[in-house]
Design an enzyme around this catalytic site. Structure first.
Site, PDB file in Angstrom:
ATOM      1  N   CYS A  30      -6.344  -3.545  -3.222  1.00 33.18           N
ATOM      2  CA  CYS A  30      -5.765  -4.421  -2.057  1.00 33.18           C
ATOM      3  C   CYS A  30      -6.666  -5.454  -1.763  1.00 33.18           C
ATOM      4  O   CYS A  30      -7.461  -5.969  -2.804  1.00 33.18           O
ATOM      5  CB  CYS A  30      -5.639  -3.484  -0.853  1.00 33.18           C
ATOM      6  SG  CYS A  30      -7.219  -2.978  -0.127  1.00 33.18           S
TER       7      CYS A  30
ATOM      8  N   ARG B 225      -6.276  -0.457   2.772  1.00 29.06           N
ATOM      9  CA  ARG B 225      -4.803   0.251   2.064  1.00 29.06           C
ATOM     10  C   ARG B 225      -5.329   0.994   0.796  1.00 29.06           C
ATOM     11  O   ARG B 225      -4.943   1.933   0.716  1.00 29.06           O
ATOM     12  CB  ARG B 225      -3.949  -0.901   1.975  1.00 29.06           C
ATOM     13  CG  ARG B 225      -3.321  -1.731   3.118  1.00 29.06           C
ATOM     14  CD  ARG B 225      -2.427  -2.848   2.900  1.00 29.06           C
ATOM     15  NE  ARG B 225      -3.586  -4.014   2.473  1.00 29.06           N
ATOM     16  CZ  ARG B 225      -3.176  -5.106   2.107  1.00 29.06           C
ATOM     17  NH1 ARG B 225      -2.136  -5.336   1.860  1.00 29.06           N
ATOM     18  NH2 ARG B 225      -4.066  -6.083   1.713  1.00 29.06           N
TER      19      ARG B 225
ATOM     20  N   ASP C 234      -0.748  -5.826   5.378  1.00 33.09           N
ATOM     21  CA  ASP C 234      -2.366  -5.661   5.620  1.00 33.09           C
ATOM     22  C   ASP C 234      -2.294  -5.248   7.023  1.00 33.09           C
ATOM     23  O   ASP C 234      -1.786  -6.002   7.874  1.00 33.09           O
ATOM     24  CB  ASP C 234      -2.756  -7.037   5.375  1.00 33.09           C
ATOM     25  CG  ASP C 234      -4.276  -6.994   5.631  1.00 33.09           C
ATOM     26  OD1 ASP C 234      -4.783  -5.902   6.282  1.00 33.09           O
ATOM     27  OD2 ASP C 234      -4.719  -8.024   5.325  1.00 33.09           O
TER      28      ASP C 234
HETATM   29  P1  4NP Z   1      -7.225  -4.181   2.773  1.00 31.43           P
HETATM   30  O1  4NP Z   1      -7.563  -4.958   4.226  1.00 31.43           O
HETATM   31  O2  4NP Z   1      -6.967  -5.438   1.860  1.00 31.43           O
HETATM   32  O3  4NP Z   1      -6.133  -3.371   3.291  1.00 31.43           O
HETATM   33  O4  4NP Z   1      -8.329  -3.520   2.876  1.00 31.43           O
HETATM   34  C1  4NP Z   1      -8.201  -5.914   4.977  1.00 31.43           C
HETATM   35  C2  4NP Z   1      -9.557  -5.690   5.121  1.00 31.43           C
HETATM   36  C3  4NP Z   1     -10.488  -6.618   5.483  1.00 31.43           C
HETATM   37  C4  4NP Z   1     -10.011  -7.870   5.280  1.00 31.43           C
HETATM   38  C5  4NP Z   1      -8.609  -8.427   5.063  1.00 31.43           C
HETATM   39  C6  4NP Z   1      -7.920  -7.276   4.812  1.00 31.43           C
HETATM   40  N1  4NP Z   1     -10.851  -8.960   5.690  1.00 31.43           N
HETATM   41  O5  4NP Z   1     -10.464 -10.054   5.998  1.00 31.43           O
HETATM   42  O6  4NP Z   1     -12.089  -8.815   6.075  1.00 31.43           O
END
Ligand code: 4NP
Length: 153
Positions: free
Chosen positions: A8, A14, A121
């Site tokens: 992800c 995720r 997300d």
């Molecule tokens: P992930 O979610 O891609 O599902 O781990 C996110 C976690 C952190 C961030 C964005 C999406 N961030 O901008 O820090």
């Protein structure tokens, strides 16, 4: 050994869930599951507390996982690379140097019979969004586990 990588953006919401869920459904001596993020914002950190909490509710412990960034060398190390959404998919493909690399990359939800093809997300949302993605990821992982088992893995 079949090696599966879940990817992800941040590798804290995720893909840690996808790693934990698929791991719980496969034979660990035949299938290796790992996860990574296309961005490096949280390298070395444990998963988001909301992912840890939702996993725990479903009797999975993902708290020992640590965030790492996706690397082009992952194309050599893994047989299949599942992207959670289209942006992750495009980012991974941008690192592919040959057709055999590109062929390894899939959208996770293409493995599930769901109306949406992206795991949204949940980072900026509420806890219920994490339960929603847990369910979506579970459907896909169940299907992946059955396929692997059918192939003797
Ligand atoms: P992930 O979610 O891609 O599902 O781990 C996110 C976690 C952190 C961030 C964005 C999406 N961030 O901008 O820090």
């Amino acid at each position: 050994m079949t090696k599966v990588l879940m990817v992800c953006l941040g590798n804290i919401c995720r893909s840690p869930l996808a790693e934990g869920i698929l791991r719980s459904k496969v034979n660990s001596s035949l299938v290796l599951v790992d996860s990574a993020g296309t961005a490096g914002y949280h390298i070395g950190h444990p998963p988001d507390l909301r992912s840890i909490e939702v996993a725990k509710k479903h009797h999975l412990d993902i708290s020992e996982q640590r965030c790492r960034k996706f690397s082009p060398t992952d194309f050599d190390k893994f047989d299949v690379i599942y992207a959670m959404d289209g942006a992750n998919y495009d980012d991974i493909l941008a690192h592919a140097s040959k057709d055999s690399d590109k062929e390894k990359v899939m959208l996770l939800l293409d493995e599930a019979s769901l109306s949406n093809n992206e795991v949204p997300d949940p980072y900026y949302g509420e806890l219920d969004g994490f339960e929603t993605i847990f369910q979506m990821i579970s459907v896909a992982c169940e299907s992946i586990a059955h396929k692997l088992e059918a192939n003797g893995r």
